[in-house]
Design an enzyme around this catalytic site. Structure first.
Site, PDB file in Angstrom:
ATOM      1  N   ASP A  94     -26.276 -10.589 -55.316  1.00  0.00           N
ATOM      2  CA  ASP A  94     -27.006 -11.509 -56.205  1.00  0.00           C
ATOM      3  C   ASP A  94     -26.069 -12.654 -56.569  1.00  0.00           C
ATOM      4  O   ASP A  94     -24.932 -12.726 -56.083  1.00  0.00           O
ATOM      5  CB  ASP A  94     -27.536 -10.775 -57.458  1.00  0.00           C
ATOM      6  CG  ASP A  94     -28.835 -11.388 -57.990  1.00  0.00           C
ATOM      7  OD1 ASP A  94     -28.826 -12.576 -58.354  1.00  0.00           O
ATOM      8  OD2 ASP A  94     -29.872 -10.681 -58.043  1.00  0.00           O
TER       9      ASP A  94
ATOM     10  N   HIS B 136     -41.737 -14.044 -53.002  1.00  0.00           N
ATOM     11  CA  HIS B 136     -42.862 -14.639 -53.751  1.00  0.00           C
ATOM     12  C   HIS B 136     -42.386 -15.780 -54.658  1.00  0.00           C
ATOM     13  O   HIS B 136     -43.192 -16.545 -55.163  1.00  0.00           O
ATOM     14  CB  HIS B 136     -43.649 -13.570 -54.509  1.00  0.00           C
ATOM     15  CG  HIS B 136     -43.059 -13.136 -55.810  1.00  0.00           C
ATOM     16  ND1 HIS B 136     -43.820 -12.775 -56.899  1.00  0.00           N
ATOM     17  CD2 HIS B 136     -41.774 -13.001 -56.196  1.00  0.00           C
ATOM     18  CE1 HIS B 136     -43.031 -12.440 -57.901  1.00  0.00           C
ATOM     19  NE2 HIS B 136     -41.792 -12.563 -57.502  1.00  0.00           N
TER      20      HIS B 136
HETATM   21  C1  LIG Z   1     -37.731 -11.731 -59.301  1.00  0.00           C
HETATM   22  S1  LIG Z   1     -36.054 -11.215 -59.330  1.00  0.00           S
HETATM   23  C2  LIG Z   1     -36.119  -9.715 -58.368  1.00  0.00           C
HETATM   24  C3  LIG Z   1     -34.981  -8.797 -58.671  1.00  0.00           C
HETATM   25  C4  LIG Z   1     -35.050  -7.428 -57.982  1.00  0.00           C
HETATM   26  N1  LIG Z   1     -35.024  -7.548 -56.550  1.00  0.00           N
HETATM   27  C5  LIG Z   1     -36.279  -6.665 -58.440  1.00  0.00           C
HETATM   28  O1  LIG Z   1     -37.101  -6.311 -57.604  1.00  0.00           O
HETATM   29  O2  LIG Z   1     -36.415  -6.436 -59.648  1.00  0.00           O
HETATM   30  C6  LIG Z   1     -35.288 -12.366 -58.218  1.00  0.00           C
HETATM   31  C7  LIG Z   1     -33.811 -12.119 -58.040  1.00  0.00           C
HETATM   32  O3  LIG Z   1     -33.300 -13.064 -57.093  1.00  0.00           O
HETATM   33  C8  LIG Z   1     -32.034 -13.464 -57.543  1.00  0.00           C
HETATM   34  N2  LIG Z   1     -31.691 -14.745 -56.905  1.00  0.00           N
HETATM   35  C9  LIG Z   1     -32.178 -15.969 -57.165  1.00  0.00           C
HETATM   36  N3  LIG Z   1     -31.604 -16.879 -56.374  1.00  0.00           N
HETATM   37  C10 LIG Z   1     -30.731 -16.202 -55.583  1.00  0.00           C
HETATM   38  C11 LIG Z   1     -29.844 -16.587 -54.538  1.00  0.00           C
HETATM   39  N4  LIG Z   1     -29.728 -17.877 -54.159  1.00  0.00           N
HETATM   40  N5  LIG Z   1     -29.112 -15.631 -53.931  1.00  0.00           N
HETATM   41  C12 LIG Z   1     -29.208 -14.331 -54.309  1.00  0.00           C
HETATM   42  N6  LIG Z   1     -30.045 -13.908 -55.293  1.00  0.00           N
HETATM   43  C13 LIG Z   1     -30.784 -14.835 -55.926  1.00  0.00           C
HETATM   44  C14 LIG Z   1     -32.202 -13.574 -59.040  1.00  0.00           C
HETATM   45  O4  LIG Z   1     -30.944 -13.608 -59.710  1.00  0.00           O
HETATM   46  C15 LIG Z   1     -33.003 -12.303 -59.318  1.00  0.00           C
HETATM   47  O5  LIG Z   1     -32.171 -11.202 -59.519  1.00  0.00           O
END
Ligand SMILES: C[S@@+](CC[C@H](N)C(=O)[O-])C[C@H]1O[C@@H](n2cnc3c(N)ncnc32)[C@H](O)[C@@H]1O
Length: 461
Positions: free
Chosen positions: A278, A327
């Site tokens: 992350d 999404h």
């Molecule tokens: C909607 S959350 C989903 C988290 C987890 N996978 C879940 O199902 O609960 C989206 C995740 O994507 C991460 N994220 C956003 N941009 C990112 C990036 N460029 N690289 C890696 N992770 C990222 C956010 O920090 C967050 O933890």
């Protein structure tokens, strides 16, 4: 001549309500009788069962209500009510009215206003409106007391969601038209959204959160609240895939937050190890002992890595797991995420996407349809993104790389999310990022039919 939607006839809808009401009453009576006779009624299971029946009646009643709503109501009085709901709940959340009212008993308007340091007359008018929505009640002696709904505002998860929806969700969504006027219709840029208008920033929402971690706290609390609701339960992760079929495999959980999904996976198979990737702020939190959620007994099989999914995937693993990632991103950026992932994927590796798979309009109950459409619009206003149907998922894989083969879409019963299993085939050609036309080889190749079984949607996400 206007098209009249086939909602069924009034008698059928009313009869359904009557039957559901009868079943619910009978169940409640049976539970009460068991209590009086000191017979063991099966505790939480019984409560769950009653709740399920209540929900069933609620949904049948909504269908009836929808059928009998005068056409002009939705566009006039119904709309005014929505505006005033938001106004009242925003006030109640901002001045923490629920905390000022005793959980049992009641309080005078005057004492409540003094406690909250607000104007009594204004507060009374706001509360009397909220009372029309069963949030607080006025006692026969003219005092304010809690209802079941207002009591929920004293619970962490629901009050956070309520605060988030009224303070952020509502003002952000109301800037949707301004975003379209500024950047044009159909933008796929995550920093040309209603969120950008609301915050006056040119950073996409997640980048803004990285730079303003305190602002992100509410969002992460809301996400963790949703994760605890039944449709997003971790049990669905365990059931959606045969994790026991893996042998000494590494699973990379891309965008895995604090690692809560990986922990569920680890519990299914003692030979599996997980790497959670992350953004830096999140990984710092995930590895800080004061905020880590990893229990001691799983700590040897989980590791955390700062990695942005825009960069080439550094780990060559057997399985990549991505839950509720795509999404948040429109087609153009979802393809970029996949291209970066492909840099680390070897042929035969599996990509397990757990995400929403929408159904064609009208396939769900009215209540579920509405929840699904709410989520889709939330993605639009926050990220210029969308919830995808099966065809749109197929389009994403086909336009990214012809080696990405969709094996199956499975939806565990009761789960809001489906598991989309994709395998990277060993093949001849990799498409480059700039190409966006589906190659003939893919158009002609018969694709396996996905299985979208039972489909349920959560209250919101
Ligand atoms: C909607 S959350 C989903 C988290 C987890 N996978 C879940 O199902 O609960 C989206 C995740 O994507 C991460 N994220 C956003 N941009 C990112 C990036 N460029 N690289 C890696 N992770 C990222 C956010 O920090 C967050 O933890």
């Amino acid at each position: 001549m206007a098209f009249v939607s086939p909602l069924g006839n009034y008698e059928t809808l009313a009869a359904t309500c009557l039957i559901d009401a009868g079943v619910l009453s009978a169940r409640i009576k049976a539970v009460e009788a068991a209590k009086t006779a000191s017979i063991e009624s099966s505790g939480p299971q019984t409560t769950q069962e009653v709740k399920k029946l209540q929900l069933q009646l609620f949904e049948s009643a909504q269908a009836l209500l929808q059928a009998v709503t005068p056409p002009e109501y939705t566009l006039t009085q119904g709309l005014s009510a929505s505006i005033m709901d938001l106004t009242a709940f925003r006030y109640i959340s901002r001045w923490e009215v629920a905390k000022g009212v005793p959980a049992e008993g009641s309080v005078t308007y005057k004492d409540l206003a003094t406690r909250l340091k607000v104007d009594e007359s204004q507060m009374k008018r706001i509360l009397r409106y909220a009372m029309t929505r069963q949030v607080f009640i006025e006692t026969p002696t003219g005092e304010v007391a809690h209802t079941q709904a207002s009591l929920l505002l004293l619970q962490g998860g629901i009050s956070t969601l309520n605060r988030y929806s009224t303070n952020r969700g509502f003002p952000i969504a109301s800037s949707f038209n301004e975003a379209l006027e500024k950047w044009g219709h159909g933008s796929q840029e995550p920093n040309e959204t209603a969120f950008n208008i609301f915050k006056g920033t040119d950073l996409a929402m997640f980048d803004y959160y990285e730079k303003n971690p305190s602002y992100a706290t509410d969002f992460h609390q809301v996400m963790s609240f949703f994760t605890k609701t039944a449709p997003l339960s971790h049990d669905h992760i365990k059931k959606a895939f045969d994790w026991s079929s893996l042998s000494f495999s590494t699973v990379v959980d891309v965008g895995g937050s604090l690692g809560h999904c990986s922990l569920a996976i680890l519990e299914t198979n003692p030979t599996v190890t997980c790497i959670v990737q992350d953004l830096p702020q999140i990984i710092t939190k995930a590895t800080d002992p004061s905020t880590s959620i990893v229990p001691e007994h799983l700590s040897k099989r989980i590791s955390f890595q700062t990695h942005s999914f825009w960069d080439p995937q550094p780990v060559s693993a057997d399985v990549y797991f991505m839950r509720m990632i795509f999404h948040d991103w429109p087609l153009k950026y979802s393809k970029k995420i996949l291209h970066a992932l492909l840099q680390g994927m070897k042929p035969g590796a599996r990509l397990l996407i757990m995400d929403y798979v929408t159904l064609p309009y009208g396939k769900l109950s009215l209540a579920d349809e509405r929840r699904m459409r709410i989520r889709d619009l939330q993605m639009a206003v926050m990220h210029n993104a969308l919830e995808r149907d099966e065809g749109e998922w197929r389009q994403l894989f086909a336009e990214t790389d012809s080696r990405l083969r969709l094996v199956e879409i499975r939806t565990p019963p009761g789960s809001a999310l489906s598991l989309i299993e994709v395998v990277l085939d060993a093949a001849i050609e990799t498409k480059t990022e700039v190409e966006s036309v589906v190659p003939e080889s893919v158009q002609e190749k018969p694709q396996p039919i996905g299985i979208v079984s039972q489909y349920m949607v959560p209250q919101a996400a």
